[in-house]
Design a protein around this motif. Structure first.
Motif, PDB file in Angstrom:
ATOM      1  N   ASP A 253     -32.665  10.244  35.741  1.00  0.00           N
ATOM      2  CA  ASP A 253     -31.587  11.152  35.375  1.00  0.00           C
ATOM      3  C   ASP A 253     -30.308  10.381  35.078  1.00  0.00           C
ATOM      4  O   ASP A 253     -29.967   9.432  35.791  1.00  0.00           O
ATOM      5  CB  ASP A 253     -31.305  12.139  36.513  1.00  0.00           C
ATOM      6  N   VAL A 254     -29.624  10.791  34.014  1.00  0.00           N
ATOM      7  CA  VAL A 254     -28.309  10.237  33.703  1.00  0.00           C
ATOM      8  C   VAL A 254     -27.267  11.155  34.335  1.00  0.00           C
ATOM      9  O   VAL A 254     -27.163  12.329  33.986  1.00  0.00           O
ATOM     10  CB  VAL A 254     -28.082  10.136  32.186  1.00  0.00           C
ATOM     11  N   LYS A 255     -26.514  10.615  35.276  1.00  0.00           N
ATOM     12  CA  LYS A 255     -25.538  11.396  36.023  1.00  0.00           C
ATOM     13  C   LYS A 255     -24.120  11.058  35.561  1.00  0.00           C
ATOM     14  O   LYS A 255     -23.740   9.890  35.506  1.00  0.00           O
ATOM     15  CB  LYS A 255     -25.657  11.102  37.518  1.00  0.00           C
ATOM     16  N   LEU A 256     -23.352  12.101  35.246  1.00  0.00           N
ATOM     17  CA  LEU A 256     -21.964  11.938  34.836  1.00  0.00           C
ATOM     18  C   LEU A 256     -21.045  12.423  35.954  1.00  0.00           C
ATOM     19  O   LEU A 256     -21.097  13.592  36.345  1.00  0.00           O
ATOM     20  CB  LEU A 256     -21.683  12.724  33.557  1.00  0.00           C
ATOM     21  N   HIS A 257     -20.236  11.552  36.466  1.00  0.00           N
ATOM     22  CA  HIS A 257     -19.300  11.866  37.548  1.00  0.00           C
ATOM     23  C   HIS A 257     -18.154  12.701  36.980  1.00  0.00           C
ATOM     24  O   HIS A 257     -17.616  12.388  35.922  1.00  0.00           O
ATOM     25  CB  HIS A 257     -18.765  10.558  38.128  1.00  0.00           C
ATOM     26  N   TYR A 258     -17.775  13.767  37.681  1.00  0.00           N
ATOM     27  CA  TYR A 258     -16.701  14.616  37.172  1.00  0.00           C
ATOM     28  C   TYR A 258     -15.908  15.251  38.299  1.00  0.00           C
ATOM     29  O   TYR A 258     -16.325  15.284  39.457  1.00  0.00           O
ATOM     30  CB  TYR A 258     -17.261  15.699  36.247  1.00  0.00           C
ATOM     31  N   THR A 259     -14.732  15.766  37.923  1.00  0.00           N
ATOM     32  CA  THR A 259     -13.910  16.549  38.826  1.00  0.00           C
ATOM     33  C   THR A 259     -13.564  17.854  38.143  1.00  0.00           C
ATOM     34  O   THR A 259     -13.472  17.917  36.913  1.00  0.00           O
ATOM     35  CB  THR A 259     -12.626  15.785  39.225  1.00  0.00           C
ATOM     36  N   ASP A 260     -13.383  18.911  38.919  1.00  0.00           N
ATOM     37  CA  ASP A 260     -13.151  20.256  38.393  1.00  0.00           C
ATOM     38  C   ASP A 260     -12.058  20.894  39.246  1.00  0.00           C
ATOM     39  O   ASP A 260     -12.282  21.204  40.415  1.00  0.00           O
ATOM     40  CB  ASP A 260     -14.459  21.048  38.481  1.00  0.00           C
ATOM     41  N   GLN A 261     -10.861  21.049  38.662  1.00  0.00           N
ATOM     42  CA  GLN A 261      -9.717  21.480  39.452  1.00  0.00           C
ATOM     43  C   GLN A 261      -9.000  22.661  38.813  1.00  0.00           C
ATOM     44  O   GLN A 261      -8.851  22.718  37.591  1.00  0.00           O
ATOM     45  CB  GLN A 261      -8.724  20.311  39.616  1.00  0.00           C
ATOM     46  N   GLY A 262      -8.534  23.585  39.632  1.00  0.00           N
ATOM     47  CA  GLY A 262      -7.743  24.707  39.167  1.00  0.00           C
ATOM     48  C   GLY A 262      -8.581  25.840  38.605  1.00  0.00           C
ATOM     49  O   GLY A 262      -9.812  25.773  38.543  1.00  0.00           O
ATOM     50  N   GLN A 263      -7.887  26.880  38.159  1.00  0.00           N
ATOM     51  CA  GLN A 263      -8.532  28.062  37.575  1.00  0.00           C
ATOM     52  C   GLN A 263      -7.737  28.510  36.359  1.00  0.00           C
ATOM     53  O   GLN A 263      -6.520  28.351  36.301  1.00  0.00           O
ATOM     54  CB  GLN A 263      -8.598  29.197  38.598  1.00  0.00           C
ATOM     55  N   GLY A 264      -8.467  29.095  35.390  1.00  0.00           N
ATOM     56  CA  GLY A 264      -7.795  29.603  34.197  1.00  0.00           C
ATOM     57  C   GLY A 264      -8.381  29.034  32.931  1.00  0.00           C
ATOM     58  O   GLY A 264      -9.605  28.900  32.805  1.00  0.00           O
ATOM     59  N   ASN A 265      -7.524  28.700  31.962  1.00  0.00           N
ATOM     60  CA  ASN A 265      -7.986  28.167  30.682  1.00  0.00           C
ATOM     61  C   ASN A 265      -8.740  26.858  30.896  1.00  0.00           C
ATOM     62  O   ASN A 265      -8.197  25.921  31.488  1.00  0.00           O
ATOM     63  CB  ASN A 265      -6.792  27.892  29.761  1.00  0.00           C
ATOM     64  N   PRO A 266      -9.987  26.761  30.422  1.00  0.00           N
ATOM     65  CA  PRO A 266     -10.740  25.518  30.632  1.00  0.00           C
ATOM     66  C   PRO A 266     -10.256  24.391  29.719  1.00  0.00           C
ATOM     67  O   PRO A 266     -10.125  24.559  28.506  1.00  0.00           O
ATOM     68  CB  PRO A 266     -12.181  25.916  30.298  1.00  0.00           C
ATOM     69  N   VAL A 267      -9.977  23.260  30.322  1.00  0.00           N
ATOM     70  CA  VAL A 267      -9.533  22.063  29.618  1.00  0.00           C
ATOM     71  C   VAL A 267     -10.430  20.912  30.055  1.00  0.00           C
ATOM     72  O   VAL A 267     -10.611  20.679  31.249  1.00  0.00           O
ATOM     73  CB  VAL A 267      -8.064  21.725  29.949  1.00  0.00           C
ATOM     74  N   VAL A 268     -11.003  20.188  29.087  1.00  0.00           N
ATOM     75  CA  VAL A 268     -11.859  19.048  29.400  1.00  0.00           C
ATOM     76  C   VAL A 268     -11.184  17.780  28.896  1.00  0.00           C
ATOM     77  O   VAL A 268     -10.868  17.659  27.709  1.00  0.00           O
ATOM     78  CB  VAL A 268     -13.256  19.199  28.770  1.00  0.00           C
ATOM     79  N   LEU A 269     -10.957  16.835  29.807  1.00  0.00           N
ATOM     80  CA  LEU A 269     -10.315  15.569  29.497  1.00  0.00           C
ATOM     81  C   LEU A 269     -11.370  14.479  29.344  1.00  0.00           C
ATOM     82  O   LEU A 269     -12.220  14.305  30.224  1.00  0.00           O
ATOM     83  CB  LEU A 269      -9.341  15.183  30.616  1.00  0.00           C
ATOM     84  N   ILE A 270     -11.292  13.744  28.228  1.00  0.00           N
ATOM     85  CA  ILE A 270     -12.265  12.685  27.940  1.00  0.00           C
ATOM     86  C   ILE A 270     -11.520  11.356  27.912  1.00  0.00           C
ATOM     87  O   ILE A 270     -10.602  11.160  27.104  1.00  0.00           O
ATOM     88  CB  ILE A 270     -12.978  12.939  26.606  1.00  0.00           C
ATOM     89  N   HIS A 271     -11.910  10.445  28.779  1.00  0.00           N
ATOM     90  CA  HIS A 271     -11.145   9.225  29.007  1.00  0.00           C
ATOM     91  C   HIS A 271     -11.357   8.170  27.925  1.00  0.00           C
ATOM     92  O   HIS A 271     -12.217   8.281  27.056  1.00  0.00           O
ATOM     93  CB  HIS A 271     -11.488   8.640  30.387  1.00  0.00           C
ATOM     94  N   GLY A 272     -10.566   7.117  28.017  1.00  0.00           N
ATOM     95  CA  GLY A 272     -10.651   6.008  27.079  1.00  0.00           C
ATOM     96  C   GLY A 272     -11.460   4.847  27.622  1.00  0.00           C
ATOM     97  O   GLY A 272     -11.827   4.805  28.798  1.00  0.00           O
TER      98      GLY A 272
END
Length: 291
Positions: free
Chosen positions: A14-33
């Motif tokens: 399995d390829v596992k992607l580490h993530y964090t999920d904070q707050g509630q409301g409009n979904p915003v996904v941040l993709i790093h450099g």
């Protein structure tokens, strides 16, 4: 720690992607450099959720605490990994924010997966539309620039990262926009990437032509770039984006380096919040064409 499964590698793991999920409301996904991890978004993760947003940041394969795969360091695979994040969390009307290499994931995702689930996109110091110098892209950087980067990584990755970090934040003899502690923090984030991903992703962001991908983007688009970016110069990236996404809003940060998510963190947070807030008021109607 939280992980999303993004398929399997060549050995069936399995390829596992580490993530964090904070707050509630409009979904915003941040993709790093490159070559950091989602933790580079520290100042955005601390602020955006305060304003009615659910903010998700994940680390691409090969970096940070995500799976260190040998293969899959191409933008088709990385766009599929982004799809796995959106699908597993069942996000709708998402704002995608891609920094540097992360802008490429957005461009390829929007074309490869038809912009599914996405309502808005933001490119910050992004590598789009095309970095490599070719006959039809004469203003790009010669291939030897990227070959020398890979040579530096192979010779002494840690020394390369230390030098790269200073350029990344615009640190010079008389210019010190960030502290030594911040440089050390970024160095630590980058060191835990796999050597394989670190070098292979150079070729991915250098040689991938996103011009065709960008032309299919119809959702509201924000482009932000610093005029003193020596890592991804604004004249061959940010300034050219409206050629391919004519409706994009382009904002230049005068004198800002590549790592403006730190050096201009307050301004960036404000601009992102304005973009998310203004467009979110339109609801799903603004993203209907993305499905």
């Amino acid at each position: 720690m939280s992980y999303i499964t993004a398929g399997k590698d060549a050995n069936g793991h399995d390829v596992k992607l580490h993530y964090t999920d904070q707050g509630q409301g409009n979904p915003v996904v941040l993709i790093h450099g490159w070559p950091a991890s989602y933790e580079m978004w520290e100042y955005q993760l601390a602020e955006l959720p305060k304003h009615g947003n659910r903010v998700i940041a994940y680390t691409r394969r090969g970096f940070g605490q995500s799976s260190k795969t040998w293969e899959g360091h191409d933008y088709d695979t990385l766009a599929d990994d982004l799809k796995a994040v959106l699908d597993e969390l069942d996000l709708q009307d998402v704002t995608l924010v891609g920094f540097s290499m992360g802008g490429g994931e957005i461009a390829r995702y929007m074309s490869r997966h038809g912009g599914a689930r996405v309502g808005r996109v933001a490119f910050v110091s992004a590598v789009t539309p095309f970095l490599l110098q070719t006959d039809d892209n004469p203003d790009g950087a010669p291939k030897k620039v990227f070959d020398e980067m890979v040579e530096g990584i192979r010779k002494d990755r840690f020394d390369f990262l230390a030098t790269f970090g200073k350029k990344f934040y615009g640190v010079g003899v008389i210019s010190h926009p960030v502290s030594q502690a911040t440089l050390d923090w970024m160095q630590a984030l980058c060191q835990i990437a796999s050597p394989r991903a670190t070098e292979q992703d150079v070729y991915a962001f250098a040689a991938t032509d996103f011009r065709q991908d960008l032309q299919g983007i119809k959702v509201p688009t924000l482009v932000i770039h610093g005029t003193s970016d020596d890592t991804v110069p604004h004249k061959v990236s940010g300034q050219r984006m409206t050629q391919y996404v004519p409706h994009a809003q382009y904002i230049e940060y005068d004198g800002a380096p590549h790592g403006l998510f730190v050096t201009e963190k307050d301004r960036l947070n404000k601009d992102l919040l304005n973009f998310i807030g203004v467009q979110a008021a339109a609801g799903t109607a603004s993203s209907a064409s993305a499905f």
